[in-house]
Design a protein around this motif. Structure first.
Motif, short mmCIF file in Angstrom:
data_model
loop_
_atom_site.label_atom_id
_atom_site.label_comp_id
_atom_site.label_asym_id
_atom_site.label_seq_id
_atom_site.Cartn_x
_atom_site.Cartn_y
_atom_site.Cartn_z
N GLN A 76 87.31 97.71 6.67
CA GLN A 76 87.96 97.48 8.08
C GLN A 76 88.74 99.53 7.48
N LYS A 77 89.06 99.82 7.06
CA LYS A 77 89.45 101.61 6.28
C LYS A 77 88.39 102.13 6.85
N VAL A 78 87.46 101.81 6.26
CA VAL A 78 85.78 102.54 6.28
C VAL A 78 85.51 102.21 8.00
N GLN A 79 85.34 101.42 8.80
CA GLN A 79 85.25 101.65 9.75
C GLN A 79 86.24 102.13 10.57
N GLU A 80 87.18 102.80 10.56
CA GLU A 80 87.98 102.91 10.82
C GLU A 80 88.42 104.28 11.04
N PRO A 93 88.72 108.29 10.53
CA PRO A 93 88.71 109.69 12.33
C PRO A 93 87.42 110.20 12.66
N ASP A 94 86.64 110.39 11.61
CA ASP A 94 85.02 111.21 11.72
C ASP A 94 84.62 111.49 10.87
N ARG A 95 83.62 111.72 10.83
CA ARG A 95 82.50 111.60 9.90
C ARG A 95 82.23 112.02 8.85
N LYS A 96 83.09 113.06 8.33
CA LYS A 96 83.30 113.18 7.04
C LYS A 96 84.39 112.35 5.83
N ALA A 97 85.01 112.01 6.65
CA ALA A 97 86.04 110.73 6.55
C ALA A 97 85.40 109.91 6.09
N TRP A 98 84.36 109.50 7.09
CA TRP A 98 83.59 107.78 7.03
C TRP A 98 82.60 107.97 5.59
N VAL A 99 82.24 109.33 5.73
CA VAL A 99 81.22 109.63 4.34
C VAL A 99 82.04 109.23 3.25
N GLU A 100 83.67 109.68 3.19
CA GLU A 100 84.64 109.77 2.03
C GLU A 100 84.62 108.55 1.73
N ARG A 101 85.02 107.91 2.52
CA ARG A 101 85.42 106.19 3.10
C ARG A 101 84.55 105.36 2.21
N ALA A 102 82.86 105.27 3.01
CA ALA A 102 81.98 104.37 2.50
C ALA A 102 81.59 104.99 1.09
N THR A 103 81.66 105.92 0.71
CA THR A 103 81.67 106.62 -0.99
C THR A 103 82.71 105.77 -2.06
N ALA A 104 83.84 105.76 -1.23
CA ALA A 104 84.90 104.48 -2.21
C ALA A 104 84.86 103.54 -2.35
N PHE A 105 84.59 102.76 -1.07
CA PHE A 105 84.71 101.63 -0.77
C PHE A 105 83.01 101.03 -1.65
N LEU A 106 81.74 101.92 -1.53
CA LEU A 106 80.47 101.64 -2.40
C LEU A 106 81.26 101.56 -3.67
N ALA A 107 81.71 102.53 -4.64
CA ALA A 107 82.02 103.06 -5.88
C ALA A 107 83.02 101.43 -6.37
N GLU A 108 84.04 101.36 -5.41
CA GLU A 108 84.37 99.58 -5.75
C GLU A 108 84.26 98.81 -5.55
N TYR A 109 83.94 98.27 -4.45
CA TYR A 109 82.69 97.48 -4.09
C TYR A 109 81.13 97.52 -4.39
N PRO A 110 80.40 97.10 -5.65
CA PRO A 110 79.08 97.50 -5.38
C PRO A 110 78.24 96.77 -4.51
N GLU A 111 78.25 95.52 -4.58
CA GLU A 111 78.08 94.23 -3.67
C GLU A 111 77.82 94.66 -2.28
N LEU A 112 77.13 94.99 -1.93
CA LEU A 112 77.48 94.99 -0.17
C LEU A 112 77.29 93.83 0.77
N PRO A 113 78.54 93.78 1.91
CA PRO A 113 78.64 92.64 2.47
C PRO A 113 77.40 92.25 3.49
N ASP A 114 77.45 91.15 3.89
CA ASP A 114 76.16 90.65 5.21
C ASP A 114 76.05 90.98 6.24
#
Length: 184
Positions: free
Chosen positions: A88-92, A94-115
């Motif tokens: 939810q934090k990744v999807q919210e 505010p801009d592209r730069k923050a999205w890239v950072e949050r998505a990278t952090a999400f993938l580092a913490e949860y390597p298995e992608l959701p469906d």
């Protein structure tokens, strides 16, 4: 037998034939008969216990909040809830730069992608090729398993795959994107 006599000129008998719909309705097997017409079913659906059951089932299968008893059984450490909050934090963002950072952090913490096809679709736009490759692999797996039907796929997915075909430097990614787009 006056009703069964035919008029020789027209060939019409005096008795009207019933339509298939009328015959089905007589048998109670009409395809037009629904559960809403059944007062007993309506009474069950209005009950408080049915509402509680329905809410719990929606939460379980829709990825929502699990009821307390089920949460203790299926997710005792709260990993599912934490992963959902991180997504939810990744999807919210505010801009592209923050999205890239949050998505990278999400993938580092949860390597298995959701469906989640919508999240995977957004990952196809990630600047790192490794992330794009991982998201593409997950989308291919969902498509192969039949869990990515055409009706439920994001509308932007075909366009993102087409963009990958044209802009990716890796010919393997281009071919995979083209093949996946063909299945959609």
């Amino acid at each position: 037998m006056a009703g069964k006599e035919r008029d020789d000129e027209t060939g019409i008998s005096g008795k009207r034939k019933k339509s298939w719909r009328e015959m089905d309705a007589q048998r109670g097997k009409s395809k037009y008969h629904s559960r809403q017409d059944d007062p007993g079913q309506q009474r069950i659906e209005r009950s408080a216990s049915y509402e509680k059951y329905k809410k719990a089932a929606d939460a379980l299968f829709g990825g929502g909040e699990l009821p307390q008893g089920l949460a203790e059984t299926f997710d005792p450490e709260g990993k599912r809830k934490a992963q959902k909050a991180a997504l939810q934090k990744v999807q919210e963002a505010p801009d592209r730069k923050a999205w890239v950072e949050r998505a990278t952090a999400f993938l580092a913490e949860y390597p298995e992608l959701p469906d989640d096809a919508y999240f995977l679709d957004s990952l196809l736009d990630h600047p790192k090729d490794r992330v794009v490759d991982k998201a593409l692999a997950k989308l291919e797996a969902l498509s192969r398993d039949g869990r990515l039907p055409r009706e439920k796929a994001p509308k932007s997915l075909a366009q993102r795959l087409r963009t990958l075909e044209m802009t990716s430097m890796d010919p393997d990614v281009q071919q995979r994107a083209k093949a996946l787009r063909a299945t959609l």
